[in-house]
Write a protein that holds these residues in place. Structure first.
Motif, PDB file in Angstrom:
ATOM      1  N   ASN A   1       0.851  -1.186   0.000  1.00 21.43           N
ATOM      2  CA  ASN A   1       0.000   0.000   0.000  1.00 21.43           C
ATOM      3  C   ASN A   1       0.889   1.238   0.000  1.00 21.43           C
ATOM      4  N   ILE A   2       0.612   2.155  -0.919  1.00 18.45           N
ATOM      5  CA  ILE A   2       1.378   3.401  -0.968  1.00 18.45           C
ATOM      6  C   ILE A   2       0.438   4.548  -0.644  1.00 18.45           C
ATOM      7  N   GLY A   3       0.561   5.057   0.580  1.00 22.11           N
ATOM      8  CA  GLY A   3      -0.225   6.202   1.017  1.00 22.11           C
ATOM      9  C   GLY A   3       0.717   7.224   1.622  1.00 22.11           C
ATOM     10  N   GLY A   4       0.341   7.740   2.802  1.00 26.59           N
ATOM     11  CA  GLY A   4       1.261   8.636   3.504  1.00 26.59           C
ATOM     12  C   GLY A   4       2.593   7.940   3.721  1.00 26.59           C
ATOM     13  N   PHE A   5       2.508   6.665   4.084  1.00 27.25           N
ATOM     14  CA  PHE A   5       3.671   5.777   4.181  1.00 27.25           C
ATOM     15  C   PHE A   5       3.412   4.579   3.279  1.00 27.25           C
ATOM     16  N   SER A   6       4.478   3.924   2.842  1.00 27.66           N
ATOM     17  CA  SER A   6       4.293   2.663   2.121  1.00 27.66           C
ATOM     18  C   SER A   6       4.460   1.534   3.123  1.00 27.66           C
ATOM     19  N   ASN A   7       3.568   0.550   3.032  1.00 33.32           N
ATOM     20  CA  ASN A   7       3.711  -0.624   3.894  1.00 33.32           C
ATOM     21  C   ASN A   7       3.451  -1.886   3.085  1.00 33.32           C
ATOM     22  N   ILE A   8       4.025  -2.971   3.541  1.00 33.30           N
ATOM     23  CA  ILE A   8       3.981  -4.222   2.803  1.00 33.30           C
ATOM     24  C   ILE A   8       3.659  -5.367   3.746  1.00 33.30           C
ATOM     25  N   SER A   9       3.027  -6.402   3.214  1.00 36.19           N
ATOM     26  CA  SER A   9       2.850  -7.634   3.985  1.00 36.19           C
ATOM     27  C   SER A   9       3.004  -8.826   3.053  1.00 36.19           C
ATOM     28  N   PHE A  10       3.557  -9.933   3.593  1.00 39.18           N
ATOM     29  CA  PHE A  10       3.806 -11.125   2.787  1.00 39.18           C
ATOM     30  C   PHE A  10       4.030 -12.319   3.711  1.00 39.18           C
TER      31      PHE A  10
ATOM     32  N   ARG B   1       2.844 -14.254   8.639  1.00 36.01           N
ATOM     33  CA  ARG B   1       2.622 -13.032   7.867  1.00 36.01           C
ATOM     34  C   ARG B   1       3.558 -11.955   8.395  1.00 36.01           C
ATOM     35  N   ILE B   2       4.499 -11.527   7.575  1.00 32.89           N
ATOM     36  CA  ILE B   2       5.438 -10.460   7.943  1.00 32.89           C
ATOM     37  C   ILE B   2       4.920  -9.155   7.360  1.00 32.89           C
ATOM     38  N   ALA B   3       5.004  -8.081   8.110  1.00 34.31           N
ATOM     39  CA  ALA B   3       4.522  -6.797   7.608  1.00 34.31           C
ATOM     40  C   ALA B   3       5.264  -5.659   8.302  1.00 34.31           C
ATOM     41  N   PHE B   4       5.440  -4.556   7.578  1.00 33.28           N
ATOM     42  CA  PHE B   4       6.090  -3.385   8.168  1.00 33.28           C
ATOM     43  C   PHE B   4       5.937  -2.187   7.240  1.00 33.28           C
ATOM     44  N   ASP B   5       6.143  -1.017   7.808  1.00 33.99           N
ATOM     45  CA  ASP B   5       6.217   0.208   7.013  1.00 33.99           C
ATOM     46  C   ASP B   5       7.577   0.245   6.333  1.00 33.99           C
ATOM     47  N   ILE B   6       7.585   0.501   5.030  1.00 27.60           N
ATOM     48  CA  ILE B   6       8.855   0.578   4.301  1.00 27.60           C
ATOM     49  C   ILE B   6       9.452   1.969   4.433  1.00 27.60           C
ATOM     50  N   CYS B   7       8.690   2.988   4.047  1.00 22.39           N
ATOM     51  CA  CYS B   7       9.217   4.360   4.089  1.00 22.39           C
ATOM     52  C   CYS B   7       8.063   5.342   3.982  1.00 22.39           C
TER      53      CYS B   7
ATOM     54  N   PHE C   1      13.521   3.404  -4.439  1.00 21.27           N
ATOM     55  CA  PHE C   1      14.668   2.567  -4.090  1.00 21.27           C
ATOM     56  C   PHE C   1      14.342   1.680  -2.886  1.00 21.27           C
ATOM     57  N   GLN C   2      13.748   2.260  -1.845  1.00 22.53           N
ATOM     58  CA  GLN C   2      13.449   1.488  -0.638  1.00 22.53           C
ATOM     59  C   GLN C   2      12.411   0.396  -0.911  1.00 22.53           C
ATOM     60  N   ILE C   3      11.408   0.705  -1.726  1.00 18.49           N
ATOM     61  CA  ILE C   3      10.384  -0.287  -2.062  1.00 18.49           C
ATOM     62  C   ILE C   3      11.007  -1.415  -2.889  1.00 18.49           C
TER      63      ILE C   3
END
Length: 348
Positions: free
Chosen positions: A160-169, A175-181, A263-265
């Motif tokens: 999800n790319i909003g105010g912050f980008s976050n990912i889950s997988f 299920r691992i998930a965190f804010d990327i940047c 780059f971070q994503i």
């Protein structure tokens, strides 16, 4: 088993209030969904200023805003229900608007009192999803991985790319998930300085010059070296990002920060060997950002229908409300770092 729920989501980038009405069906331990109606309501200038300035309010004024914003949410839901003549609604689930998020100090605050929503709509309301997780020594974020796991399991990862980008997988059965940047919380602010509400298609960044020294500084921030679970808040942006922009033009900042986010994503995709990624959130419309991400990774980027791009987070908060009223797990400890999976949210 079938539930119809309204989900409300207000993101940190303040681009509006997302309202989603969806139906959820459970058959033999498998959940399915259908988005029936969705709408994004832009904030008035007055409300945008109130929410943006909420972090600076004294305690009395913040408590007053908590109530006022709750009635605002209630009114908007009531109007949404009337406009589309919605029926057979089982519940409303509201994320609220984040003012503070400091899980290491055991607090997070999302304003918008759910009791005010209930008073105006006379329906069960679930709200305040994050606090319980923080009290359980979790990050209180990200919360949407439960929806990613139960509703979108056909993808290797959900971004999800909003105010912050976050990912889950999924990784090793968890299920691992965190804010990327940070993404739009920074880009929108500097687009506004150039007279735009946001950087449409990333055109401002595309025409700007990347400052390589600034880019290196951003990519060297300690947060990116930390292991998941981890999360970001506006306080981190104010402390670690904004001070680095002194002396830089708005155009340079937009170009450099877009490259930094890409780059971070992309690095995250590489690190975890992610092949097929579902992209959602407002940042998905930033075609230049997506070009840069695709240029830096071999992962397959899946762009869904507009309704899912716009309303996936509101959809999942509606789903989390459904899980909560059934006392089913709606927060995964593998994603937030809390000591156990749990069912969170205040039900009124």
């Amino acid at each position: 088993m079938k539930f119809r729920a309204v989900g409300l989501m207000s993101g940190t980038s303040l681009d509006g209030l997302d309202i989603c009405f969806a139906e959820f069906r459970k058959e033999e331990n498998h959940w399915d969904f259908e988005i029936l109606k969705g709408e994004t309501l832009s904030y008035s200038n007055a409300w945008e200023e109130k929410l943006r300035g909420s972090i600076h309010l004294n305690s009395e004024d913040l408590l007053a805003l908590h109530s006022e914003y709750g009635f605002y949410l209630g009114e908007k839901v009531k109007e949404f229900i009337a406009t589309y003549s919605l029926e057979n609604i089982d519940l409303i689930a509201s994320h609220g608007h984040t003012v503070f998020h400091q899980p290491k100090k055991l607090f997070t605050l999302q304003i918008g009192d759910g009791r005010a929503i209930k008073i105006l709509n006379d329906l069960p309301v679930v709200y305040d999803f994050r606090v319980q997780d923080v009290l359980m020594k979790g990050n209180g974020a990200p919360l949407v991985p439960i929806g990613d796991e139960l509703l979108f399991s056909e993808f290797d990862a959900c971004l999800n790319i909003g105010g912050f980008s976050n990912i889950s997988f999924q990784q090793n059965g968890s299920r691992i998930a965190f804010d990327i940047c940070a993404v739009n919380i920074v880009l929108n602010e500097f687009a506004k300085k150039l007279g735009k509400d946001y950087d449409h298609n990333g055109d401002l960044a595309r025409n700007g010059e990347v400052d390589e020294e600034l880019l290196e500084q951003l990519n060297s921030l300690f947060y990116y070296k930390e292991d998941a679970p981890k999360s970001l808040g506006i306080e981190w942006v104010k402390d670690h990002i904004l001070p680095r922009f002194e002396g830089k033009t708005n155009s340079e900042i937009l170009a450099t920060f877009t490259e930094h986010a890409a780059f971070q994503i992309a690095e995250t995709f590489k690190k975890y060997q992610i092949k097929k990624v579902l992209f959602t959130g407002g940042g998905t419309y930033n075609s230049f950002l997506l070009e840069r991400i695709q240029n830096l990774t071999e992962s397959e980027i899946i762009i869904p229908k507009k309704e899912l791009i716009d309303f996936k987070e509101a959809l999942i908060f509606a789903f989390m409300g459904v899980l909560r009223v059934n006392n089913e797990i709606n927060i995964l400890s593998s994603a937030t770092g809390s000591w156990a999976d749990h069912s969170s949210g205040i039900l009124v």
